[in-house]
Design an enzyme around this catalytic site. Structure first.
Site, PDB file in Angstrom:
ATOM      1  N   TYR A  58       0.827  -1.206   0.000  1.00  0.00           N
ATOM      2  CA  TYR A  58       0.000   0.000   0.000  1.00  0.00           C
ATOM      3  C   TYR A  58       0.864   1.260   0.000  1.00  0.00           C
ATOM      4  O   TYR A  58       1.553   1.555   0.969  1.00  0.00           O
ATOM      5  CB  TYR A  58      -0.929   0.018   1.207  1.00  0.00           C
ATOM      6  CG  TYR A  58      -1.845  -1.173   1.315  1.00  0.00           C
ATOM      7  CD1 TYR A  58      -2.160  -1.972   0.205  1.00  0.00           C
ATOM      8  CD2 TYR A  58      -2.413  -1.524   2.537  1.00  0.00           C
ATOM      9  CE1 TYR A  58      -2.996  -3.065   0.311  1.00  0.00           C
ATOM     10  CE2 TYR A  58      -3.258  -2.620   2.652  1.00  0.00           C
ATOM     11  CZ  TYR A  58      -3.541  -3.384   1.542  1.00  0.00           C
ATOM     12  OH  TYR A  58      -4.377  -4.471   1.654  1.00  0.00           O
ATOM     13  N   SER A 209     -12.957  -5.271   1.660  1.00  0.00           N
ATOM     14  CA  SER A 209     -13.976  -4.690   0.766  1.00  0.00           C
ATOM     15  C   SER A 209     -15.384  -5.139   1.148  1.00  0.00           C
ATOM     16  O   SER A 209     -16.173  -5.554   0.288  1.00  0.00           O
ATOM     17  CB  SER A 209     -13.683  -5.029  -0.700  1.00  0.00           C
ATOM     18  OG  SER A 209     -12.469  -4.460  -1.112  1.00  0.00           O
ATOM     19  N   GLY A 214     -16.956   0.452  -1.852  1.00  0.00           N
ATOM     20  CA  GLY A 214     -17.711   1.697  -1.794  1.00  0.00           C
ATOM     21  C   GLY A 214     -19.085   1.642  -2.436  1.00  0.00           C
ATOM     22  O   GLY A 214     -19.926   2.507  -2.176  1.00  0.00           O
ATOM     23  N   PHE A 215     -19.329   0.638  -3.263  1.00  0.00           N
ATOM     24  CA  PHE A 215     -20.608   0.562  -3.978  1.00  0.00           C
ATOM     25  C   PHE A 215     -21.790   0.535  -3.012  1.00  0.00           C
ATOM     26  O   PHE A 215     -22.788   1.247  -3.201  1.00  0.00           O
ATOM     27  CB  PHE A 215     -20.615  -0.683  -4.870  1.00  0.00           C
ATOM     28  CG  PHE A 215     -21.953  -0.999  -5.472  1.00  0.00           C
ATOM     29  CD1 PHE A 215     -22.471  -0.221  -6.490  1.00  0.00           C
ATOM     30  CD2 PHE A 215     -22.704  -2.079  -5.030  1.00  0.00           C
ATOM     31  CE1 PHE A 215     -23.717  -0.504  -7.049  1.00  0.00           C
ATOM     32  CE2 PHE A 215     -23.945  -2.375  -5.572  1.00  0.00           C
ATOM     33  CZ  PHE A 215     -24.450  -1.579  -6.587  1.00  0.00           C
TER      34      PHE A 215
END
Length: 337
Positions: A58, A209, A214-215
């Site tokens: 990251y 996730s 984010g959806f």
């Protein structure tokens, strides 16, 4: 709201929802300012979060450095997780690292030494093999991590994006504390085998996730708002063809969350927590407000019919597009439908 029971992660008991730190440095466009990242990290501590998840990949080390700089003074208050086996390497010598999967024992040990310095700690609590390098046997890679346990540099071993059979092979070399894989209403691959394997082996399942990149928050109304270098632009579910179709599901999901008396993100997290006591979601965010919203999901009591309705509405049959592009599939070991 109720007080949530902590969940088992190796030798620790942690708050049911941790924090994935990736997007404070990596992957979803321009990272937030250091001041904003500090607000999120310290706000997470104040909210009761005691699992922080980072990786050498990251920001090509920047995220570990950020975590070390901000959280080192509070090191005794949380479980620190990081990852090796996939990192940035300056292949061309031009100062522009590229992502490389390398599970050779010497590489894993060198990555750990660098991570300890960046994280400003003597020991990493949970150290994952970020991806299984299929050029190296899982036994050899896990054997190297077992050496790090014996040397006192890490306390426990995790695996990321592996199948049930790979988990079993690894577990025979050294006990595995956690498997981390994408799992949410719209990514159900874990339900094929590895979720059950984790339960049988007393291995925590850490879900990354969990709000579908984010959806499921409802915040991303159009893919046109994604930054040019946002990794979601290459993901099939966010393509110009598939995203409008998935948005139709989202509208119904938002209505369902309203009926349940919570936000869409909270409904997604409550559904995930209900799938097993060994599951620990680690949503990521750059917003203190969204962080607090996520953390509160573990304290909510949502009627079972609303949780069941979410499961029926969004699942592998109703979602449009696979979770990864074809070019990424060789890099992962998870079972596929």
């Amino acid at each position: 709201m109720s007080t949530p029971h902590k969940r088992k992660l190796g030798p620790w008991s942690v708050y049911p929802i941790g924090l994935g730190c990736m997007n404070l440095s990596h992957a979803y466009g321009v990272p937030p300012s250091r001041a904003q990242a500090e607000r999120v990290l310290l706000g997470a501590l104040d909210a009761g979060v005691d699992l922080f998840d980072t990786a050498a990949l990251y920001g090509f080390g920047a995220n570990e450095t950020l975590i070390g700089d901000i959280l080192a003074p509070h090191r005794q208050r949380f479980v620190l997780a990081s990852k090796c086996g996939m990192q940035g390497v300056d292949v061309q010598g031009d100062g522009k690292p590229v992502r490389v999967i390398d599970g050779r024992p010497a590489t894993l040990k060198a990555t750990c030494e660098a991570a300890l310095k960046r994280l400003r700690t003597d020991v990493i609590d949970l150290y994952y093999l970020h991806r299984w390098d299929k050029q190296v046997s899982i036994e050899d890679s896990v054997g190297a991590l077992a050496d790090l346990v014996r040397e006192g540099k890490i306390r426990s071993i995790g695996l990321s994006e592996v199948s049930a059979s790979t988990l079993c092979k690894a577990h025979a070399v050294h006990p595995i504390a956690a498997v981390q894989t994408e799992y949410s209403l719209w990514s159900r691959n874990a339900e094929i085998a590895v979720l059950q394997a984790c339960q049988e082996l007393d291995v925590a399942f850490v879900a990354f996730s969990p709000v579908a990149r984010g959806f499921l928050t409802g915040a991303l109304r159009s893919i046109n708002s994604l930054a040019d270098k946002d990794i979601r632009r290459a993901m099939p579910r966010f393509s110009p063809q598939n995203y409008p179709l998935n948005m139709q599901l989202l509208q119904a999901f938002e209505q369902l969350a309203q009926q349940a008396g919570c936000t869409p993100a909270q409904l997604a997290l409550v559904w995930l927590l209900a799938q097993g006591e060994h599951i620990i979601p680690i949503p990521g965010t750059t917003s203190l407000e969204h962080l607090q919203e996520d953390v509160q999901a573990a304290q909510l009591t949502i009627a079972p019919q609303h949780v069941a309705a979410a499961d029926t509405l969004i699942n592998r049959h109703s979602v449009h597009g696979p979770r990864y592009p074809a070019s990424t599939l060789p890099e992962i070991d998870t079972e596929d439908f």
